[in-house]
Design an enzyme around this catalytic site. Structure first.
Site, PDB file in Angstrom:
ATOM      1  N   ARG A 241      37.569  60.361 -32.420  1.00 13.24           N
ATOM      2  CA  ARG A 241      38.571  61.113 -31.661  1.00 13.24           C
ATOM      3  C   ARG A 241      37.878  62.235 -30.924  1.00 13.24           C
ATOM      4  O   ARG A 241      36.897  62.809 -31.427  1.00 13.24           O
ATOM      5  CB  ARG A 241      39.603  61.772 -32.594  1.00 13.24           C
ATOM      6  CG  ARG A 241      40.763  60.901 -33.004  1.00 13.24           C
ATOM      7  CD  ARG A 241      41.704  60.604 -31.830  1.00 13.24           C
ATOM      8  NE  ARG A 241      42.801  59.743 -32.238  1.00 13.24           N
ATOM      9  CZ  ARG A 241      42.747  58.419 -32.317  1.00 13.24           C
ATOM     10  NH1 ARG A 241      41.646  57.769 -32.003  1.00 13.24           N
ATOM     11  NH2 ARG A 241      43.821  57.725 -32.687  1.00 13.24           N
ATOM     12  N   GLU A 270      41.277  64.365 -23.589  1.00 18.45           N
ATOM     13  CA  GLU A 270      41.336  63.183 -22.732  1.00 18.45           C
ATOM     14  C   GLU A 270      42.774  62.934 -22.255  1.00 18.45           C
ATOM     15  O   GLU A 270      43.710  63.346 -22.945  1.00 18.45           O
ATOM     16  CB  GLU A 270      40.789  61.951 -23.480  1.00 18.45           C
ATOM     17  CG  GLU A 270      41.624  61.547 -24.687  1.00 18.45           C
ATOM     18  CD  GLU A 270      40.978  60.415 -25.483  1.00 18.45           C
ATOM     19  OE1 GLU A 270      39.783  60.481 -25.807  1.00 18.45           O
ATOM     20  OE2 GLU A 270      41.705  59.453 -25.789  1.00 18.45           O
ATOM     21  N   HIS A 288      38.240  55.374 -23.839  1.00 14.39           N
ATOM     22  CA  HIS A 288      38.987  55.114 -25.077  1.00 14.39           C
ATOM     23  C   HIS A 288      39.439  53.646 -25.163  1.00 14.39           C
ATOM     24  O   HIS A 288      40.636  53.351 -25.206  1.00 14.39           O
ATOM     25  CB  HIS A 288      40.194  56.068 -25.183  1.00 14.39           C
ATOM     26  CG  HIS A 288      40.671  56.253 -26.592  1.00 14.39           C
ATOM     27  ND1 HIS A 288      41.233  57.417 -27.056  1.00 14.39           N
ATOM     28  CD2 HIS A 288      40.669  55.408 -27.664  1.00 14.39           C
ATOM     29  CE1 HIS A 288      41.564  57.282 -28.334  1.00 14.39           C
ATOM     30  NE2 HIS A 288      41.222  56.060 -28.720  1.00 14.39           N
TER      31      HIS A 288
HETATM   32  C1  GLV Z   1      42.576  54.284 -31.363  1.00 17.52           C
HETATM   33  O1  GLV Z   1      41.957  55.238 -31.063  1.00 17.52           O
HETATM   34  C2  GLV Z   1      43.238  54.119 -32.620  1.00 17.52           C
HETATM   35  O2  GLV Z   1      43.352  55.087 -33.370  1.00 17.52           O
HETATM   36  O3  GLV Z   1      43.680  53.007 -32.905  1.00 17.52           O
END
Ligand code: GLV
Length: 323
Positions: A241, A270, A288
């Protein structure tokens, strides 16, 4: 009039999953895939008993108080740092995530970023596209070896273990990890991974992958002081994250070559990306997408839907994260 529960699907998802939800619920959705403000989300949630979120919608006390009919929030993500779990538990609202179905796909991507950063793939590709490749040179884009090196993993849940297995069994790496709790001996043996202190992890890793959840305790867990402990030849990969890494400190360390390279799939704040990261060459940046294969995203959407369906039809969510 139907008595079916009313739910909201907060972002666009696969039409076939919406169709499944429509067999059980009165569904309001977001066909234009708008990024609703917290205020607009609150308005759309009026009268809804459930919501399918994507991990970006904050579920906090203010929202819970404004939406008293809400009973379940099903995240289409394994991470759930968008939930105020304590506030949800206090309000009797169930939260769910999507574990397991994305583990291997996300571990694949973590390894891809590690390889891309260590072997300078993005940097060299930009060079080629810019028409700057006119000859061979003995040290052109010479990077760091991955095979046989030391792989460090911070956060050793399911995805961390997937990365450890890839490193140990596929690339002959020595694997070290740090986690609040140690794995049991059988899992450590299967991953060929050794627990070390966080400082030892930072000092010894040739390639360090971050796969820990984002909590107030893990905010900026990698900042200037931690980067200073790493080898100047090391690479850092963040698929966890944004906010776990101090992006400004990382950009500076990369620019000054205090570490060799980084691969980042997640960013503080982000989809904004720290402007300094955009100008350093030795970083691979992706938007991401670590879980983004069609099969995995479909499995995630279906699991989020199954959580809603299980909760309302059998009184039991499949993968709850609230107590
Ligand atoms: C993506 O970042 C998730 O947490 O699935």
């Amino acid at each position: 009039m139907s008595q079916r529960p009313a739910i909201l699907v907060a972002r666009a998802i696969f039409p076939e999953v919406l169709e499944r939800l429509r067999q059980h619920f009165e569904v309001s959705d977001n066909p234009n895939d708008d990024d609703w403000s917290p205020q607009e989300l609150c308005e759309r949630l009026q009268g809804k008993a459930g919501v399918l979120t994507t991990g970006a919608q904050r579920i906090d006390t203010a929202l819970l108080q404004a939406c008293p009919q809400l009973r379940i929030v099903a995240n289409m993500a394994v991470g759930y740092n968008n939930f105020d779990v304590a506030a949800m538990a206090a309000a009797g609202v169930v939260g769910t995530n999507t574990p397991d179905v994305l583990t291997e796909t996300t571990a694949d991507f973590g390894f891809a970023l590690l390889l891309a950063a260590a072997r300078r793939m993005a940097e060299s590709e930009h060079f080629l596209r810019a028409g700057r490749w006119d000859r061979w040179a003995y040290d052109m884009f010479a990077g760091q070896d991955v095979h046989g090196s030391t792989l460090g993993i911070l956060g050793m849940g399911r995805i961390g273990q997937g990365i450890a297995r890839r490193g140990a069994h596929g690339f002959g790496m020595r694997v070290i990890y740090h986690n609040r709790s140690r794995l049991d001996a059988a899992t450590e043996a299967e991953c060929r991974a050794t627990w070390v202190s966080k400082d030892d992890l930072l000092r010894q890793a040739d390639h360090l992958v971050l796969v820990l959840p984002y909590t107030p305790q893990s905010h900026h867990v990698i900042g200037a002081a931690e980067l200073a402990l790493m080898k100047p030849t090391a690479t850092l990969v963040n698929i966890a994250r944004g906010g776990i890494v101090d992006d400004a400190a990382l950009a500076q360390a990369l620019r000054e070559r205090r570490i060799a390279a980084a691969g980042l799939d997640v960013f503080e704040g982000e989809p904004r990306v720290h402007p300094d990261l955009l100008t350093v060459p030795n970083v691979v940046l992706t938007p991401h997408i670590a879980s983004a294969t069609r099969a995995t995203r479909l499995a995630m959407a279906n699991l989020a839907a199954d959580n809603l369906i299980g909760f309302f039809t059998q009184g039991r969510a499949l993968t709850p994260v609230t107590p």
